[in-house]
Design a protein around this motif. Structure first.
Motif, PDB file in Angstrom:
ATOM      1  N   TYR A  50       0.789  -1.249   0.000  1.00 50.82           N
ATOM      2  CA  TYR A  50      -0.215  -0.020   0.046  1.00 50.82           C
ATOM      3  C   TYR A  50       0.868   1.152  -0.128  1.00 50.82           C
ATOM      4  O   TYR A  50       2.029   1.121   0.375  1.00 50.82           O
ATOM      5  CB  TYR A  50      -0.970   0.241   1.325  1.00 50.82           C
ATOM      6  CG  TYR A  50      -1.596  -1.386   1.536  1.00 50.82           C
ATOM      7  CD1 TYR A  50      -2.639  -1.689   0.534  1.00 50.82           C
ATOM      8  CD2 TYR A  50      -1.515  -1.910   2.548  1.00 50.82           C
ATOM      9  CE1 TYR A  50      -3.462  -2.783   0.812  1.00 50.82           C
ATOM     10  CE2 TYR A  50      -2.225  -3.323   2.732  1.00 50.82           C
ATOM     11  CZ  TYR A  50      -3.146  -3.608   1.614  1.00 50.82           C
ATOM     12  OH  TYR A  50      -4.015  -4.777   1.928  1.00 50.82           O
ATOM     13  N   VAL A  56       1.186  -0.820  -7.387  1.00 51.66           N
ATOM     14  CA  VAL A  56      -0.221  -0.983  -7.901  1.00 51.66           C
ATOM     15  C   VAL A  56      -0.715  -1.422  -6.691  1.00 51.66           C
ATOM     16  O   VAL A  56      -0.311  -2.059  -5.858  1.00 51.66           O
ATOM     17  CB  VAL A  56      -0.026  -2.374  -8.797  1.00 51.66           C
ATOM     18  CG1 VAL A  56      -1.493  -2.739  -9.314  1.00 51.66           C
ATOM     19  CG2 VAL A  56       0.550  -1.995 -10.073  1.00 51.66           C
ATOM     20  N   ASP A  57      -2.013  -0.890  -6.457  1.00 54.42           N
ATOM     21  CA  ASP A  57      -2.979  -1.326  -5.531  1.00 54.42           C
ATOM     22  C   ASP A  57      -3.643  -2.630  -5.810  1.00 54.42           C
ATOM     23  O   ASP A  57      -4.198  -2.947  -6.747  1.00 54.42           O
ATOM     24  CB  ASP A  57      -3.836  -0.285  -5.202  1.00 54.42           C
ATOM     25  CG  ASP A  57      -5.046  -0.746  -4.170  1.00 54.42           C
ATOM     26  OD1 ASP A  57      -4.938  -1.607  -3.682  1.00 54.42           O
ATOM     27  OD2 ASP A  57      -5.954   0.377  -4.125  1.00 54.42           O
ATOM     28  N   THR A  58      -3.323  -3.713  -5.014  1.00 56.64           N
ATOM     29  CA  THR A  58      -3.821  -5.096  -5.004  1.00 56.64           C
ATOM     30  C   THR A  58      -5.281  -5.042  -5.332  1.00 56.64           C
ATOM     31  O   THR A  58      -6.025  -6.119  -6.077  1.00 56.64           O
ATOM     32  CB  THR A  58      -3.286  -6.013  -4.142  1.00 56.64           C
ATOM     33  OG1 THR A  58      -3.625  -5.447  -2.779  1.00 56.64           O
ATOM     34  CG2 THR A  58      -1.942  -6.138  -4.018  1.00 56.64           C
ATOM     35  N   GLY A  59      -6.135  -4.018  -4.735  1.00 56.94           N
ATOM     36  CA  GLY A  59      -7.339  -4.000  -4.725  1.00 56.94           C
ATOM     37  C   GLY A  59      -7.933  -3.804  -6.120  1.00 56.94           C
ATOM     38  O   GLY A  59      -9.017  -4.178  -6.524  1.00 56.94           O
ATOM     39  N   VAL A  60      -7.051  -3.411  -7.351  1.00 59.44           N
ATOM     40  CA  VAL A  60      -7.347  -2.851  -8.504  1.00 59.44           C
ATOM     41  C   VAL A  60      -7.838  -4.389  -9.239  1.00 59.44           C
ATOM     42  O   VAL A  60      -8.432  -4.654 -10.215  1.00 59.44           O
ATOM     43  CB  VAL A  60      -6.337  -1.993  -9.246  1.00 59.44           C
ATOM     44  CG1 VAL A  60      -6.424  -2.155 -10.666  1.00 59.44           C
ATOM     45  CG2 VAL A  60      -6.310  -0.619  -8.741  1.00 59.44           C
ATOM     46  N   PHE A  61      -6.886  -5.433  -8.930  1.00 59.87           N
ATOM     47  CA  PHE A  61      -7.114  -6.714  -9.388  1.00 59.87           C
ATOM     48  C   PHE A  61      -8.213  -7.298  -8.597  1.00 59.87           C
ATOM     49  O   PHE A  61      -8.823  -8.073  -9.209  1.00 59.87           O
ATOM     50  CB  PHE A  61      -5.947  -7.382  -9.289  1.00 59.87           C
ATOM     51  CG  PHE A  61      -5.879  -8.801  -9.701  1.00 59.87           C
ATOM     52  CD1 PHE A  61      -5.760  -9.080 -11.006  1.00 59.87           C
ATOM     53  CD2 PHE A  61      -6.073  -9.940  -8.860  1.00 59.87           C
ATOM     54  CE1 PHE A  61      -6.232 -10.514 -11.568  1.00 59.87           C
ATOM     55  CE2 PHE A  61      -6.093 -11.088  -9.316  1.00 59.87           C
ATOM     56  CZ  PHE A  61      -6.348 -11.632 -10.598  1.00 59.87           C
ATOM     57  N   ILE A  63     -10.817  -6.891  -6.292  1.00 58.83           N
ATOM     58  CA  ILE A  63     -12.019  -6.262  -6.416  1.00 58.83           C
ATOM     59  C   ILE A  63     -13.027  -6.724  -7.572  1.00 58.83           C
ATOM     60  O   ILE A  63     -14.098  -7.508  -7.504  1.00 58.83           O
ATOM     61  CB  ILE A  63     -12.219  -5.010  -5.940  1.00 58.83           C
ATOM     62  CG1 ILE A  63     -11.607  -4.710  -4.488  1.00 58.83           C
ATOM     63  CG2 ILE A  63     -13.616  -4.360  -6.213  1.00 58.83           C
ATOM     64  CD1 ILE A  63     -11.556  -3.089  -4.060  1.00 58.83           C
ATOM     65  N   PRO A  64     -12.294  -6.307  -8.884  1.00 56.86           N
ATOM     66  CA  PRO A  64     -13.234  -6.603  -9.982  1.00 56.86           C
ATOM     67  C   PRO A  64     -13.399  -8.125 -10.337  1.00 56.86           C
ATOM     68  O   PRO A  64     -14.078  -8.787 -10.706  1.00 56.86           O
ATOM     69  CB  PRO A  64     -12.629  -5.828 -11.174  1.00 56.86           C
ATOM     70  CG  PRO A  64     -11.292  -5.262 -10.829  1.00 56.86           C
ATOM     71  CD  PRO A  64     -11.325  -5.326  -9.189  1.00 56.86           C
TER      72      PRO A  64
END
Length: 156
Positions: A50, A56-61, A63-64
């Protein structure tokens, strides 16, 4: 083959195409990323993926892909609802399992992520001690193995 069967198969294929990379990424996240930041807390917490230093934010991968997996699982369940129970339960388990894992993520992991991150960067929002960070990092990894096992079961 009926239209309903084709829709069910399409959702199942979507689940496979999304679930494979999702499970692989979750294993990478647990073994490599969490393995690094949880190695020697509180000092290693600075390696959490973070902040500005992380590209890169791991949530970008996650979450979708997680949302797509949830849609695929419940889409297959809805489209295959009229199948005999001996097949329908195989559609119920992943749907409910993925939903439970997402609830676990929001309820357990997001607060732990925030607490560990704030502690690791010595934020004014830090609310835990060094000893609590060690215990929380250990608990995070243990719970994440549950999440990986659940994701693997849903994928299969």
């Amino acid at each position: 083959m009926t239209r309903r069967e084709n829709i069910t198969k399409a959702f199942l294929w979507l689940a496979v195409l999304v679930g494979g990379p999702l499970l692989g990424a979750k294993l990478f996240d647990l073994i490599v990323l969490a393995g690094a930041w949880s190695a020697h807390p509180p000092h290693s917490l600075a390696m959490m993926p973070y902040g500005k230093a992380w590209p890169v934010d791991t949530g970008v991968f996650f979450i979708p892909f997680s949302a797509a997996m949830l849609i695929a699982a419940f889409g297959a369940l809805a489209a295959g609802w009229t199948t005999p129970w001996r097949y329908r339960w195989l559609l119920c388990v992943p749907s409910l399992g993925i939903l439970a894992l997402l609830v676990l993520t929001v309820i357990a992991f997001w607060p732990m992520n925030a607490a560990l991150w704030y502690h690791g960067i010595a934020s004014p929002r830090d609310t835990i001690s060094d000893a609590e960070s060690v215990a929380m990092a250990r608990q995070w990894v243990e719970l994440d193995w549950v999440r990986v096992a659940g994701a693997a079961a849903a994928f299969v």
